[in-house]
Design an enzyme around this catalytic site. Structure first.
Site, PDB file in Angstrom:
ATOM      1  N   CYS A 120       0.837  -1.199   0.000  1.00  0.00           N
ATOM      2  CA  CYS A 120       0.000   0.000   0.000  1.00  0.00           C
ATOM      3  C   CYS A 120       0.868   1.244   0.000  1.00  0.00           C
ATOM      4  O   CYS A 120       2.105   1.177   0.064  1.00  0.00           O
ATOM      5  CB  CYS A 120      -0.928   0.010   1.209  1.00  0.00           C
ATOM      6  SG  CYS A 120      -0.060   0.239   2.777  1.00  0.00           S
TER       7      CYS A 120
ATOM      8  N   CYS B 255       3.382   1.702   2.843  1.00  0.00           N
ATOM      9  CA  CYS B 255       4.663   0.993   2.663  1.00  0.00           C
ATOM     10  C   CYS B 255       5.600   1.837   1.807  1.00  0.00           C
ATOM     11  O   CYS B 255       6.765   2.073   2.151  1.00  0.00           O
ATOM     12  CB  CYS B 255       4.452  -0.347   1.976  1.00  0.00           C
ATOM     13  SG  CYS B 255       3.215  -1.417   2.711  1.00  0.00           S
TER      14      CYS B 255
ATOM     15  N   ASP C  86      11.995  26.065 -32.430  1.00  0.00           N
ATOM     16  CA  ASP C  86      13.138  26.289 -33.298  1.00  0.00           C
ATOM     17  C   ASP C  86      12.642  26.195 -34.742  1.00  0.00           C
ATOM     18  O   ASP C  86      11.591  25.595 -35.005  1.00  0.00           O
ATOM     19  CB  ASP C  86      14.208  25.235 -33.014  1.00  0.00           C
ATOM     20  CG  ASP C  86      15.402  25.370 -33.927  1.00  0.00           C
ATOM     21  OD1 ASP C  86      15.858  26.509 -34.131  1.00  0.00           O
ATOM     22  OD2 ASP C  86      15.857  24.345 -34.463  1.00  0.00           O
TER      23      ASP C  86
ATOM     24  N   ASP D 130      15.381  20.426 -32.301  1.00  0.00           N
ATOM     25  CA  ASP D 130      15.762  19.166 -32.945  1.00  0.00           C
ATOM     26  C   ASP D 130      16.689  18.331 -32.082  1.00  0.00           C
ATOM     27  O   ASP D 130      17.117  17.259 -32.494  1.00  0.00           O
ATOM     28  CB  ASP D 130      16.394  19.427 -34.324  1.00  0.00           C
ATOM     29  CG  ASP D 130      17.650  20.293 -34.241  1.00  0.00           C
ATOM     30  OD1 ASP D 130      18.165  20.485 -33.126  1.00  0.00           O
ATOM     31  OD2 ASP D 130      18.104  20.767 -35.293  1.00  0.00           O
TER      32      ASP D 130
ATOM     33  N   ASP E 178      20.128  22.589 -29.865  1.00  0.00           N
ATOM     34  CA  ASP E 178      19.223  23.336 -28.989  1.00  0.00           C
ATOM     35  C   ASP E 178      19.306  22.868 -27.543  1.00  0.00           C
ATOM     36  O   ASP E 178      18.430  23.208 -26.741  1.00  0.00           O
ATOM     37  CB  ASP E 178      17.773  23.185 -29.480  1.00  0.00           C
ATOM     38  CG  ASP E 178      17.553  23.867 -30.818  1.00  0.00           C
ATOM     39  OD1 ASP E 178      18.016  25.007 -30.971  1.00  0.00           O
ATOM     40  OD2 ASP E 178      16.929  23.261 -31.696  1.00  0.00           O
TER      41      ASP E 178
END
Length: 762
Positions: free
Chosen positions: A19, A22, A458, A649, A653
């Site tokens: 659960c 835990c 871009d 890309d 970048d």
């Protein structure tokens, strides 16, 4: 001296978690451990993903730390690949499901037997019973059962009670022993979890019934104990099966990896296991087969279906020198392929590893559930104790009624639903995203994308296709466009310039026959010339008065016009440009329609950028900026409180992708693990950006729904179990009904998350 050691990440399988309490306890202990930078414990995958300083703590120390909290842990095998790890996880999940299902079904049968044996003990008593289940049984089952089994009602009650005790004790030991052993371990560690609630609830009912059996006057609740264990186990089985369905995308990816491959070694063809494949081996791929490994085509042509990895619906044509991705489907043609990456390092393996890591991370929204889970079980036990005291001492209710209310409170409380609310949605969403070519690097990326309001794109390779192509051919008499392309292509086939490559490619697409070029000469600042078919051909930037107006219009439109002269006479213009992707205008329109700010951010010339932006439907352009200036532009938007996504890309970048709140890299397929990005798109289709945004919003919606229902279930269920409806309506919830409700709550959360699997992405 401060350590300069690079942090290391390790994923440790954890056993025994049942659960959210835990999960929250293990995570809290790990985060407080010296040397640990971050720790995420996932209830869905049963794994702890830990980033740590190897100078201060070792992986084995981390395992010991987890074990000290009362749960099992072991270091993953170094040789285990993503495929093997996924297969092993699924086998373990299947074994767990079958075991839980068997125990729950047998326990349900024993519960039904116990219920029948209990009916004579309840018959004849005053049953203005507040327990709705007991009232229903006495109204609808007692009389028919007495007619069918009269001897049962004549059996000595003591014999029935001892028989019920044996059945209950067997069920508790055989089917439910793990509840009690785990609760005991938790107690030794001075903590509590779901096992504690079940163990205390059923244990109290069992001990009370045992005392009655030993001679104290009252009713026994053995059948309730058996049914509670049976229904909790059934809920666990359903939950395990549903959790397995959330990893269906990973299962599909793992199934894409063929087990064997046909290789050519020493001129002979043989079939070997995929694990024995080596770099630079040559393997064969026949029509209809899956590509067994990443490689480069050395012979053959055909079309390959890459949809499972990239989301592209149409097969991609492949020829010599093209790359094939392992796991893709060869639809036609045959290939000889040189291995470029073995199974463990393949793109498919990288994708699976990224997905497994993503599913091991938490979305920030999970923190609320974690904080509540940390105190949930002790609070529930306190409420159960108060419930018993109020019923017994203040309301002066019979001991049986007070005990029933307290046990119902313990049983109906469900920390599991809170623990599953967010990770189930993350697992399904990352799988659904992968099917569409979207790789989220974790639940935090999904959550942050859902709050983005500004998209910075871009230009080159993002809005545009990323390579120049011929767009216009303007011919002066007596030349035709086809003749210009033939002569220009013949000349440019000796040049390596990108614009020259575009003209040669266009000539081949038009199936124009190229002629040999003699006396080729590159003229600095002007272009190139050669003798072709006896004619002196020059291509370059020479201004042609006859075509100056057309050249100006083409340049204004973001294209590069190149003049062509033949034997010193003007012949025409060939325009080349990096054109926008066909889907770009529609994607931009959709984003703007949904009130997103869209900006083009590029280092290209302002005139070219504005022309491209105009075609794409973008009104805001920031052009002629260096990488450092891109960062400044992003920071300016962030300074206004905007959440910003940068779409690039993934090659040049990286700084901008890292600075943005969400970095989205459009991958070429080879750089799928782009470190700077939060989301990697496996294809160059710009519509994938819109799909990622849609999926993030739907996933956040599912997370919030799950958390709402998990919280509201407990907010309503616990008071009802405590008896708040009894004064007005005379209803006291049965522990059996409480256990059924508890079991269904977790399954409901998982099933709600599974709806994301069928989400239709735009």
């Amino acid at each position: 001296m401060e350590s300069t050691e690079t942090p290391i990440k390790v994923t440790i399988p954890v056993t025994g978690m049942t659960c959210a309490a835990c999960q929250a306890r293990i995570q809290r202990v790990l985060q407080a451990t010296p040397g640990v930078n971050t720790a995420n414990v996932n209830l869905m995958t049963n794994e702890a993903t830990i980033t740590f300083n190897p100078e201060r703590i070792s992986p084995q120390d981390l395992v010991s730390t987890i074990e000290d909290t009362g749960y099992g842990a072991e270091l993953p095998s170094v040789k285990t690949q993503s495929f093997e790890a996924q297969t092993e996880q699924e086998l373990q999940q299947q074994r767990e499901y079958q075991q839980l299902l068997l125990k729950s079904l047998i326990s349900l049968f024993l519960g039904a037997v116990a219920m029948i044996l209990s009916m004579p003990l309840m018959s004849g008593h005053d049953h203005a019973n507040p327990d709705p289940l007991a009232r229903w049984m006495m109204t609808h089952i007692d009389h028919p059962l007495k007619e069918l089994f009269p001897a049962l009602y004549q059996t000595n009650p003591t014999v029935l009670q001892w028989t019920l005790l044996v059945i209950t004790l067997f069920t508790m030991i055989w089917a439910g022993s793990h509840f009690y052993t785990r609760a005991w371990k938790a107690l030794l560690k001075k903590t509590a979890d779901m096992n504690t609630l079940v163990a205390v609830g059923t244990g109290a009912a069992f001990l009370y019934s045992t005392v009655i059996t030993l001679g104290v006057l009252g009713e026994v609740y053995f059948e309730a104990v058996v049914f509670i264990i049976a229904l909790v186990l059934l809920g666990n089985a359903m939950e395990t099966r549903a959790k397995g369905q959330t990893s269906s995308a990973l299962r599909k990816l793992a199934s894409l990896q063929p087990k064997t491959v046909r290789v050519i070694r020493d001129g002979k063809e043989s079939e070997i296991a995929i694990g024995d494949l080596q770099l630079n081996d040559i393997f064969l791929v026949r029509p209809g087969e899956r590509v067994p490994a990443d490689g480069i085509v050395v012979e053959g042509t055909g079309a390959v279906d890459e949809s499972m990895l990239t989301g592209e619906s149409l097969p991609v044509e492949k020829k010599t020198e093209d790359r094939l991705i392992g796991g893709t489907q060869n639809t036609n043609g045959a290939f000889h392929v040189r291995v470029s990456a073995t199974a463990g390092n393949s793109i498919l393996a990288q994708i699976m590893q990224l997905m497994r890591e993503a599913q091991g991370t938490q979305a920030p929204i999970q923190r609320l559930a974690d904080r509540i889970s940390a105190i949930f079980v002790p609070v529930v036990m306190g409420i159960a104790l108060v419930t018993f005291l109020v019923w017994y001492f203040i309301a002066d209710a019979p001991l049986a009624n007070a005990l029933t209310a307290a046990v119902s409170v313990l049983i109906i409380a469900c920390p599991c639903a809170m623990g599953l609310a967010v990770p189930t949605a993350v697992m399904v969403a990352t799988g659904r995203g992968a099917e569409a070519g979207i790789l989220f690097k974790g639940g935090d990326a999904i959550e942050r994308l859902s709050s983005v309001r500004t998209f910075l794109f871009d230009k080159t390779g993002t809005i545009t296709i990323g390579q120049p192509v011929v767009t216009d051919v303007v011919a002066l008499q007596p030349w035709t466009p086809t003749e210009l392309i033939r002569l220009a292509g013949s000349l440019e086939q000796l040049s390596e310039h990108p614009l020259a490559t575009a003209i040669v490619s266009y000539a081949k697409e038009q199936q124009v026959r190229l002629s040999p070029a003699l006396d080729f000469q590159a003229i600095t600042g002007k272009g190139a010339q050669a003798t072709i078919e006896g004619k002196q051909v020059l291509i370059g930037n020479t201004r042609l008065p006859q075509l100056e107006e057309q050249a100006e219009l083409l340049a204004t439109d973001g294209k590069t016009p190149m003049s062509l002269t033949i034997d010193g006479q003007p012949a025409g213009i060939i325009a080349v440009a990096d054109v926008i992707k066909t889907d770009a205008p529609e994607v931009i329109r959709q984003l703007i329609q949904h009130h997103f700010d869209v900006v083009m951010l590029t280092g290209d010339r302002k005139s070219t950028a504005e022309a491209i932006a105009r075609h794409a439907g973008i009104s805001r352009v920031i052009a002629e900026v260096l990488p450092a200036e891109k960062l400044s532009a992003i920071r300016q938007y962030q300074a206004t409180g905007n959440k910003v996504a940068m779409v690039g890309d993934g090659v040049n970048d990286a700084p901008a992708l890292a600075q943005a709140d969400v970095g989205i890299a459009m991958s070429s397929g080879s750089d799928i693990a782009t470190e700077a990005s939060d989301i990697t798109l496996m294809n160059h289709d710009l519509s994938t950006v819109a799909k990622a945004v849609q999926l993030s919003h739907k996933t956040m919606q599912a997370m919030k729904q799950n958390l709402f229902w998990a919280f509201i279930y407990n907010v309503i269920g616990i008071p009802v179990a405590a008896g708040v409806l009894y004064p007005s309506y005379g209803i006291l919830l049965s522990p059996v009904i409480a256990s059924a409700a508890m079991a269904l709550s977790s399954v409901t959360v998982v099933m709600n998350s599974l709806r994301l699997r069928t989400l239709r992405l735009i």
